[in-house]
Design a protein around this motif. Structure first.
Motif, PDB file in Angstrom:
ATOM      1  N   ILE A   1      17.191  35.541  38.268  1.00 26.76           N
ATOM      2  CA  ILE A   1      18.188  34.947  37.374  1.00 26.76           C
ATOM      3  C   ILE A   1      19.238  35.978  36.991  1.00 26.76           C
ATOM      4  O   ILE A   1      20.435  35.688  36.935  1.00 26.76           O
ATOM      5  N   GLY A   2      18.805  37.213  36.733  1.00 28.00           N
ATOM      6  CA  GLY A   2      19.766  38.267  36.393  1.00 28.00           C
ATOM      7  C   GLY A   2      20.744  38.524  37.515  1.00 28.00           C
ATOM      8  O   GLY A   2      21.936  38.762  37.289  1.00 28.00           O
ATOM      9  N   ASN A   3      20.249  38.455  38.742  1.00 28.36           N
ATOM     10  CA  ASN A   3      21.095  38.709  39.912  1.00 28.36           C
ATOM     11  C   ASN A   3      22.071  37.574  40.204  1.00 28.36           C
ATOM     12  O   ASN A   3      22.922  37.711  41.094  1.00 28.36           O
ATOM     13  N   THR A   4      21.952  36.453  39.497  1.00 28.93           N
ATOM     14  CA  THR A   4      22.934  35.383  39.707  1.00 28.93           C
ATOM     15  C   THR A   4      24.291  35.751  39.130  1.00 28.93           C
ATOM     16  O   THR A   4      25.305  35.120  39.469  1.00 28.93           O
ATOM     17  N   ALA A   5      24.333  36.777  38.284  1.00 33.30           N
ATOM     18  CA  ALA A   5      25.596  37.163  37.638  1.00 33.30           C
ATOM     19  C   ALA A   5      26.710  37.447  38.641  1.00 33.30           C
ATOM     20  O   ALA A   5      27.813  36.897  38.518  1.00 33.30           O
ATOM     21  N   PRO A   6      26.476  38.305  39.659  1.00 29.98           N
ATOM     22  CA  PRO A   6      27.558  38.552  40.619  1.00 29.98           C
ATOM     23  C   PRO A   6      28.012  37.283  41.328  1.00 29.98           C
ATOM     24  O   PRO A   6      29.211  37.093  41.557  1.00 29.98           O
ATOM     25  N   GLY A   7      27.045  36.425  41.693  1.00 32.19           N
ATOM     26  CA  GLY A   7      27.405  35.200  42.386  1.00 32.19           C
ATOM     27  C   GLY A   7      28.258  34.291  41.526  1.00 32.19           C
ATOM     28  O   GLY A   7      29.299  33.776  41.958  1.00 32.19           O
ATOM     29  N   ILE A   8      27.841  34.096  40.292  1.00 31.59           N
ATOM     30  CA  ILE A   8      28.577  33.215  39.384  1.00 31.59           C
ATOM     31  C   ILE A   8      29.969  33.766  39.106  1.00 31.59           C
ATOM     32  O   ILE A   8      30.978  33.053  39.191  1.00 31.59           O
ATOM     33  N   PHE A   9      30.040  35.055  38.778  1.00 32.41           N
ATOM     34  CA  PHE A   9      31.330  35.646  38.431  1.00 32.41           C
ATOM     35  C   PHE A   9      32.239  35.777  39.648  1.00 32.41           C
ATOM     36  O   PHE A   9      33.461  35.643  39.532  1.00 32.41           O
ATOM     37  N   THR A  10      31.670  36.048  40.822  1.00 28.02           N
ATOM     38  CA  THR A  10      32.489  36.142  42.028  1.00 28.02           C
ATOM     39  C   THR A  10      33.118  34.797  42.356  1.00 28.02           C
ATOM     40  O   THR A  10      34.258  34.727  42.832  1.00 28.02           O
ATOM     41  N   ALA A  11      32.385  33.718  42.112  1.00 23.68           N
ATOM     42  CA  ALA A  11      32.907  32.378  42.378  1.00 23.68           C
ATOM     43  C   ALA A  11      33.952  31.956  41.344  1.00 23.68           C
ATOM     44  O   ALA A  11      34.927  31.271  41.667  1.00 23.68           O
TER      45      ALA A  11
ATOM     46  N   PHE B   1      39.531  31.864  40.101  1.00 29.62           N
ATOM     47  CA  PHE B   1      40.199  30.851  39.285  1.00 29.62           C
ATOM     48  C   PHE B   1      40.728  31.453  37.980  1.00 29.62           C
ATOM     49  O   PHE B   1      41.834  31.120  37.539  1.00 29.62           O
ATOM     50  N   THR B   2      39.932  32.346  37.369  1.00 37.52           N
ATOM     51  CA  THR B   2      40.413  32.981  36.133  1.00 37.52           C
ATOM     52  C   THR B   2      41.577  33.924  36.426  1.00 37.52           C
ATOM     53  O   THR B   2      42.513  34.031  35.626  1.00 37.52           O
ATOM     54  N   LEU B   3      41.535  34.588  37.563  1.00 36.46           N
ATOM     55  CA  LEU B   3      42.643  35.467  37.941  1.00 36.46           C
ATOM     56  C   LEU B   3      43.933  34.668  38.110  1.00 36.46           C
ATOM     57  O   LEU B   3      45.017  35.113  37.709  1.00 36.46           O
TER      58      LEU B   3
END
Length: 440
Positions: free
Chosen positions: A166-176, A180-182
């Motif tokens: 679950i902790g490692n989902t951070a890069p995946g979520i933020f990379t996706a 859009f935020t940029l």
């Protein structure tokens, strides 16, 4: 007299805070928040490179820099958990990471407003604050140690698999999400949003994160043996040596720990490396857009790898970590071969990426199932060595893959995956050695 002593022990146990499930949730929150930094660099490296006119090798080092501190600081911080408990250590790491993020925000603002115009000066500032922000990634090993002390051996595989998965989902979520935020709020505000998120998570962890019972009892001025006795009655099984240095030294004497370091170098270090490198691979080699590259990297690779880690830990509990690792690295080889021979074919690249994600995720869960098994009395030290040196793959692999591109031209993007084929073969050999030696 014995009745009075027994009464004191009961009072001590009743005053203990937290439980294994809460400890797992709290540790996962800390790691998730700290690890999110790695996604920022992978997705925004191209923008920063344009402002600073960076070469492909400089980009490789830029995306790797958070992993420098993220890797090597795992060793001392994880060992310090054995002495001070995980709560204090994790909060310290996250605060340092937040300081790095704030420094990056001001640096990027100065670059975009042309207050910093010198290429080398801007690059040096971004690299420096990126390294400081990377301290958040080092929460992995200290969090592993923190969670390990909450759970018995028979549940270590699932607990650590859940934590890391679950902790490692951070890069995946933020990379996706970041493309859009940029596009909507820009580079600086995207970093400011992550920094705000990190600040909130520090507060949340401070509220819900409690040390395992042993550390709580020691803080109540109980001696080591008494703390172990009371904590064991409360359900705790693993106990530290009490010394960070001794934990590192004892773990270093266990030869199997060093095999795990190499195995983790290509599975978790490789996961970090590809989370950073794949956006470049997809845009420069395959020719997709930045948004598409973010989805392909964040969802199809990083998120899948992270979630499969939970399954890898569970499988390690069922069939043994050695067997689970062996199967996982075989899958990794197939994935790397698909990437090598894909020829920039979109369909083959997607298939190869997913196969590699499945193998890497399962391997990560299997390897960390074995850490408490091989070093039960120095979990902090062993976790530090494996997590710290093993994750150095995230530092070394991106520049190495960039070197393939520099040497072989555009075809170097696919040829770079030879690194994963070679190390997976070595990891298969090590899995067989461990399986035979421990009769697993």
């Amino acid at each position: 007299m014995s009745h009075e002593i027994r009464k004191k022990e009961i009072i001590s146990k009743e005053s203990l805070k937290g439980n294994p499930n809460l400890g797992l949730i709290a540790g996962t929150i800390a790691f998730f928040a700290g690890f999110a930094a790695v996604a920022l660099f992978g997705t925004t490296a191209h923008l920063i490179a344009n402002y600073l006119n960076l070469s492909i090798v400089e980009i490789g080092w830029l995306v790797a820099i958070p992993l420098v501190t993220g890797a090597f600081l795992r060793i001392p911080f994880s060992a310090l958990v054995d002495k001070y408990g995980g709560r204090r250590i994790l909060i310290t790491q996250l605060i340092i990471a937040l300081a790095g993020m704030i420094g990056l925000i001001f640096t990027l603002r100065a670059i975009l407003s042309h207050e910093i115009t010198n290429h080398l000066v801007g690059y040096a500032f971004v690299m420096t604050f990126g390294a400081i922000a990377g301290t958040g990634i080092s929460t992995f090993s200290s969090g592993i140690t923190y969670v390990s002390y909450w759970f018995p051996q028979k549940r270590q595989g699932f607990a650590l698999g859940f934590y890391a998965g679950i902790g490692n989902t951070a890069p995946g979520i933020f990379t996706a999400i970041l493309p859009f935020t940029l596009a909507s709020i820009g580079l600086i505000y995207s970093y400011a949003t992550w920094a705000s998120f990190l600040g909130i998570m520090i507060v949340v962890f401070s509220i819900v994160g409690f040390d395992a019972y042993y550390f709580q009892i020691v803080k109540k001025k109980k001696n080591h043996n008494e703390a172990i006795r009371i904590a064991r009655e409360a359900g705790e099984e693993l106990f530290p040596t009490g010394s960070a240095t001794k934990s590192l030294v004892d773990a270093a004497k266990v030869w199997s720990v060093w095999l795990l370091v190499v195995m983790y170098f290509i599975s978790f270090g490789g996961f970090e490396a590809l989370t950073e490198w794949l956006p470049t691979y997809w845009t420069k080699y395959v020719g997709v857009s930045t948004v598409e590259a973010g989805i392909l990297t964040g969802i199809l690779f990083s998120l899948v790898t992270a979630l499969i880690r939970v399954l890898g830990g569970w499988l390690g509990d069922r069939v043994g970590g050695e067997k689970a690792a062996l199967a996982s690295y075989i899958v990794m080889i197939f994935g790397s071969l698909i990437m090598i021979f894909s020829g920039a074919n979109f369909t083959l690249d997607v298939a190869g990426e997913i196969v590699m994600a499945l193998g890497m995720g399962a391997a990560n869960g299997a390897v960390y199932k074995l850490v408490p098994k091989y070093a039960p009395h120095s979990v902090g030290g062993a976790s530090g060595w494996v997590g710290g040196l093993g994750s150095a793959g995230g530092l070394l692999i991106p520049p190495a893959m960039a070197a393939f591109v520099q040497t072989f031209g555009v075809h170097g993007y696919s040829l770079g995956f030879i690194i994963f084929t070679i190390f997976s073969l070595v990891s298969i050999a090590f899995s067989l050695i461990l399986k035979r030696y421990y009769n697993a």
